[in-house]
Design a protein around this motif. Structure first.
Motif, PDB file in Angstrom:
ATOM      1  N   ASP A   1      58.835 -69.247  47.627  1.00 58.98           N
ATOM      2  CA  ASP A   1      58.499 -69.735  46.359  1.00 58.98           C
ATOM      3  C   ASP A   1      59.271 -71.351  45.957  1.00 58.98           C
ATOM      4  OD1 ASP A   1      56.102 -68.340  45.998  1.00 58.98           O
ATOM      5  OD2 ASP A   1      57.650 -66.804  44.814  1.00 58.98           O
ATOM      6  N   GLY A   2      60.460 -71.433  46.679  1.00 64.14           N
ATOM      7  CA  GLY A   2      61.466 -72.468  46.560  1.00 64.14           C
ATOM      8  C   GLY A   2      62.520 -72.362  45.920  1.00 64.14           C
ATOM      9  N   ASN A   3      62.684 -70.945  45.331  1.00 65.25           N
ATOM     10  CA  ASN A   3      63.754 -70.597  44.437  1.00 65.25           C
ATOM     11  C   ASN A   3      64.981 -70.195  45.271  1.00 65.25           C
ATOM     12  OD1 ASN A   3      62.108 -70.547  41.996  1.00 65.25           O
ATOM     13  ND2 ASN A   3      61.053 -68.866  43.016  1.00 65.25           N
ATOM     14  N   LEU A   4      66.171 -70.414  44.676  1.00 67.77           N
ATOM     15  CA  LEU A   4      67.398 -69.920  45.454  1.00 67.77           C
ATOM     16  C   LEU A   4      67.387 -68.465  45.432  1.00 67.77           C
ATOM     17  CD1 LEU A   4      70.115 -70.996  46.540  1.00 67.77           C
ATOM     18  CD2 LEU A   4      71.022 -70.548  44.536  1.00 67.77           C
ATOM     19  N   ALA A   5      67.510 -67.988  46.750  1.00 73.92           N
ATOM     20  CA  ALA A   5      67.559 -66.696  46.877  1.00 73.92           C
ATOM     21  C   ALA A   5      68.878 -66.040  47.128  1.00 73.92           C
ATOM     22  CB  ALA A   5      66.596 -66.038  48.008  1.00 73.92           C
ATOM     23  N   ASN A   6      69.758 -66.953  47.737  1.00 72.57           N
ATOM     24  CA  ASN A   6      71.157 -66.467  48.342  1.00 72.57           C
ATOM     25  C   ASN A   6      71.635 -67.594  48.719  1.00 72.57           C
ATOM     26  OD1 ASN A   6      73.398 -64.664  48.876  1.00 72.57           O
ATOM     27  ND2 ASN A   6      71.825 -63.165  49.878  1.00 72.57           N
ATOM     28  N   TRP A   7      73.018 -67.512  48.522  1.00 70.93           N
ATOM     29  CA  TRP A   7      74.002 -68.619  49.171  1.00 70.93           C
ATOM     30  C   TRP A   7      75.139 -68.134  49.917  1.00 70.93           C
ATOM     31  CZ3 TRP A   7      78.790 -69.066  47.085  1.00 70.93           C
ATOM     32  CH2 TRP A   7      79.081 -68.249  46.048  1.00 70.93           C
ATOM     33  N   PHE A   8      75.789 -68.878  50.563  1.00 71.31           N
ATOM     34  CA  PHE A   8      76.974 -68.355  51.473  1.00 71.31           C
ATOM     35  C   PHE A   8      77.997 -69.406  51.526  1.00 71.31           C
ATOM     36  CE2 PHE A   8      72.957 -66.662  52.973  1.00 71.31           C
ATOM     37  CZ  PHE A   8      73.232 -65.305  52.894  1.00 71.31           C
ATOM     38  N   THR A   9      79.040 -68.889  51.757  1.00 67.76           N
ATOM     39  CA  THR A   9      80.330 -69.871  51.788  1.00 67.76           C
ATOM     40  C   THR A   9      80.421 -70.272  53.298  1.00 67.76           C
ATOM     41  OG1 THR A   9      81.956 -68.447  52.155  1.00 67.76           O
ATOM     42  CG2 THR A   9      81.525 -68.755  49.785  1.00 67.76           C
ATOM     43  N   PRO A  10      81.053 -71.256  53.606  1.00 65.45           N
ATOM     44  CA  PRO A  10      81.325 -71.646  54.922  1.00 65.45           C
ATOM     45  C   PRO A  10      81.975 -70.415  55.874  1.00 65.45           C
ATOM     46  CG  PRO A  10      82.531 -73.183  53.714  1.00 65.45           C
ATOM     47  CD  PRO A  10      82.039 -72.254  52.684  1.00 65.45           C
ATOM     48  N   LEU A  11      82.582 -69.353  55.181  1.00 70.07           N
ATOM     49  CA  LEU A  11      82.926 -68.313  55.986  1.00 70.07           C
ATOM     50  C   LEU A  11      82.089 -67.360  56.619  1.00 70.07           C
ATOM     51  CD1 LEU A  11      86.307 -67.268  53.582  1.00 70.07           C
ATOM     52  CD2 LEU A  11      86.113 -68.738  55.870  1.00 70.07           C
ATOM     53  N   ALA A  12      80.784 -67.512  56.098  1.00 67.66           N
ATOM     54  CA  ALA A  12      79.750 -66.801  56.528  1.00 67.66           C
ATOM     55  C   ALA A  12      78.811 -67.535  57.730  1.00 67.66           C
ATOM     56  CB  ALA A  12      78.748 -66.339  55.549  1.00 67.66           C
ATOM     57  N   LYS A  13      79.317 -67.068  58.923  1.00 68.66           N
ATOM     58  CA  LYS A  13      78.568 -67.968  60.028  1.00 68.66           C
ATOM     59  C   LYS A  13      77.063 -67.548  59.878  1.00 68.66           C
ATOM     60  CE  LYS A  13      82.476 -67.647  62.833  1.00 68.66           C
ATOM     61  NZ  LYS A  13      83.210 -67.027  64.293  1.00 68.66           N
ATOM     62  N   PRO A  14      76.268 -68.720  60.261  1.00 69.68           N
ATOM     63  CA  PRO A  14      74.705 -68.532  60.422  1.00 69.68           C
ATOM     64  C   PRO A  14      74.262 -67.368  61.251  1.00 69.68           C
ATOM     65  CG  PRO A  14      75.532 -70.875  60.397  1.00 69.68           C
ATOM     66  CD  PRO A  14      76.639 -69.976  60.683  1.00 69.68           C
ATOM     67  N   ALA A  15      74.837 -66.899  62.119  1.00 69.17           N
ATOM     68  CA  ALA A  15      74.474 -65.865  62.853  1.00 69.17           C
ATOM     69  C   ALA A  15      75.162 -64.509  62.617  1.00 69.17           C
ATOM     70  CB  ALA A  15      74.903 -66.346  64.412  1.00 69.17           C
ATOM     71  N   SER A  16      75.926 -64.438  61.609  1.00 73.52           N
ATOM     72  CA  SER A  16      76.419 -63.085  61.039  1.00 73.52           C
ATOM     73  C   SER A  16      75.276 -62.518  60.510  1.00 73.52           C
ATOM     74  CB  SER A  16      77.295 -63.311  59.897  1.00 73.52           C
ATOM     75  OG  SER A  16      76.556 -63.895  58.675  1.00 73.52           O
ATOM     76  N   ASN A  17      75.507 -60.900  60.517  1.00 75.28           N
ATOM     77  CA  ASN A  17      74.467 -60.014  60.175  1.00 75.28           C
ATOM     78  C   ASN A  17      74.048 -60.364  58.806  1.00 75.28           C
ATOM     79  OD1 ASN A  17      74.215 -58.439  62.638  1.00 75.28           O
ATOM     80  ND2 ASN A  17      75.749 -57.176  61.929  1.00 75.28           N
ATOM     81  N   ARG A  18      75.098 -60.730  57.835  1.00 76.35           N
ATOM     82  CA  ARG A  18      74.755 -60.875  56.291  1.00 76.35           C
ATOM     83  C   ARG A  18      73.786 -61.896  56.320  1.00 76.35           C
ATOM     84  NH1 ARG A  18      78.661 -63.649  52.665  1.00 76.35           N
ATOM     85  NH2 ARG A  18      77.623 -63.283  50.680  1.00 76.35           N
ATOM     86  N   VAL A  19      73.909 -63.119  57.053  1.00 77.58           N
ATOM     87  CA  VAL A  19      73.210 -64.313  56.792  1.00 77.58           C
ATOM     88  C   VAL A  19      71.618 -63.678  57.551  1.00 77.58           C
ATOM     89  CG1 VAL A  19      72.654 -66.721  57.465  1.00 77.58           C
ATOM     90  CG2 VAL A  19      74.966 -66.057  56.804  1.00 77.58           C
ATOM     91  N   GLU A  20      71.775 -63.449  58.686  1.00 77.25           N
ATOM     92  CA  GLU A  20      70.560 -63.154  59.372  1.00 77.25           C
ATOM     93  C   GLU A  20      69.675 -62.047  58.490  1.00 77.25           C
ATOM     94  OE1 GLU A  20      69.084 -62.872  63.351  1.00 77.25           O
ATOM     95  OE2 GLU A  20      71.473 -63.993  64.146  1.00 77.25           O
ATOM     96  N   GLU A  21      70.340 -61.163  58.055  1.00 71.76           N
ATOM     97  CA  GLU A  21      69.593 -60.160  57.225  1.00 71.76           C
ATOM     98  C   GLU A  21      68.840 -60.781  55.888  1.00 71.76           C
ATOM     99  OE1 GLU A  21      72.141 -56.743  56.179  1.00 71.76           O
ATOM    100  OE2 GLU A  21      72.467 -56.491  58.183  1.00 71.76           O
ATOM    101  N   ALA A  22      69.696 -61.752  55.502  1.00 70.04           N
ATOM    102  CA  ALA A  22      68.937 -62.358  54.205  1.00 70.04           C
ATOM    103  C   ALA A  22      67.821 -63.476  54.532  1.00 70.04           C
ATOM    104  CB  ALA A  22      70.096 -63.286  53.553  1.00 70.04           C
ATOM    105  N   VAL A  23      67.850 -63.939  55.881  1.00 73.18           N
ATOM    106  CA  VAL A  23      66.687 -64.762  56.339  1.00 73.18           C
ATOM    107  C   VAL A  23      65.709 -63.764  56.547  1.00 73.18           C
ATOM    108  CG1 VAL A  23      66.151 -66.073  58.331  1.00 73.18           C
ATOM    109  CG2 VAL A  23      68.438 -66.642  57.031  1.00 73.18           C
ATOM    110  N   ARG A  24      65.897 -62.839  57.363  1.00 68.27           N
ATOM    111  CA  ARG A  24      64.583 -61.895  57.563  1.00 68.27           C
ATOM    112  C   ARG A  24      64.001 -61.300  56.247  1.00 68.27           C
ATOM    113  NH1 ARG A  24      68.360 -60.351  61.833  1.00 68.27           N
ATOM    114  NH2 ARG A  24      68.897 -58.548  60.703  1.00 68.27           N
ATOM    115  N   LYS A  25      64.805 -61.061  55.089  1.00 62.99           N
ATOM    116  CA  LYS A  25      64.471 -60.684  54.052  1.00 62.99           C
ATOM    117  C   LYS A  25      63.324 -61.761  53.437  1.00 62.99           C
ATOM    118  CE  LYS A  25      65.678 -58.538  49.754  1.00 62.99           C
ATOM    119  NZ  LYS A  25      64.579 -59.338  48.664  1.00 62.99           N
ATOM    120  N   VAL A  26      63.681 -62.824  53.415  1.00 59.34           N
ATOM    121  CA  VAL A  26      63.074 -64.082  52.795  1.00 59.34           C
ATOM    122  C   VAL A  26      61.593 -64.221  53.556  1.00 59.34           C
ATOM    123  CG1 VAL A  26      64.688 -65.082  51.094  1.00 59.34           C
ATOM    124  CG2 VAL A  26      64.223 -65.817  53.519  1.00 59.34           C
ATOM    125  N   LEU A  27      61.871 -64.111  54.909  1.00 58.11           N
ATOM    126  CA  LEU A  27      60.776 -64.132  55.915  1.00 58.11           C
ATOM    127  C   LEU A  27      59.720 -63.160  55.571  1.00 58.11           C
ATOM    128  CD1 LEU A  27      62.711 -65.480  58.999  1.00 58.11           C
ATOM    129  CD2 LEU A  27      61.070 -66.725  57.742  1.00 58.11           C
TER     130      LEU A  27
END
Length: 164
Positions: free
Chosen positions: A135-161
């Motif tokens: 819906d274009g709403n901010l769901a999550n954000w990450f600092t530079p320390l969170a690598k895009p391929a980290s479990n944390r970021v990938e899990e968030a991506v999978r959740k919104v997908l």
């Protein structure tokens, strides 16, 4: 109510990136720089794009937003940035022209992200990542320390997908 799809930005190739064209797709918006210790994250961003977005009409859209706001780490022209990203990391996701992501000249999209995420979400360096839902709403954000391929970021991506 304003959402991420209400914004457009000048593209790296002189075009306009109208985020409304991606309505219904989650967005991962990242402020980037070519001469930063976090620059190798381009490789992980390209991996996410290849895995979840590039070939999927309703998949993740990644938008790279080069900025020279932190340590003058993005000094080049649009052509320099485009060549660097493609040559070194094979970047094929959309990239904007260089933008201000903090300070009085902050681009409206990053003002909106700041308002949605609050003070702690305001970029304090390169490679902050902002994930929106369908819906274009901010769901999550990450600092530079969170690598895009980290479990944390990938899990968030999978959740919104998966959220329809």
């Amino acid at each position: 109510m304003t959402c991420a799809y209400d914004f457009s930005l000048p593209g790296l190739s002189g075009d306009t990136i109208d985020l409304s064209a991606y309505r219904g797709r989650p967005l991962l918006i990242v402020n980037t720089a070519s001469k930063c210790g976090f620059t190798p994250q381009y490789e992980d961003l390209q991996h996410l794009w290849s895995r979840y977005g590039r070939d999927y009409p309703e998949g993740l859209m990644i938008i790279g937003v080069p900025s020279n706001d932190f340590g003058q780490q993005e000094p080049g022209s649009s052509e320099d940035i485009k060549n660097f990203c493609h040559r070194n990391y094979g970047v094929s996701f959309p990239m904007t022209a260089r933008q201000h992501v903090r300070g009085p000249e902050t681009t409206p999209l990053f003002r909106w992200l700041d308002k949605q995420g609050g003070f702690l979400a305001r970029p304090r360096w390169n490679f902050y990542k902002y994930l929106t839902d369908r819906d274009g709403n901010l769901a999550n954000w990450f600092t530079p320390l969170a690598k895009p391929a980290s479990n944390r970021v990938e899990e968030a991506v999978r959740k919104v997908l998966l959220d329809h």
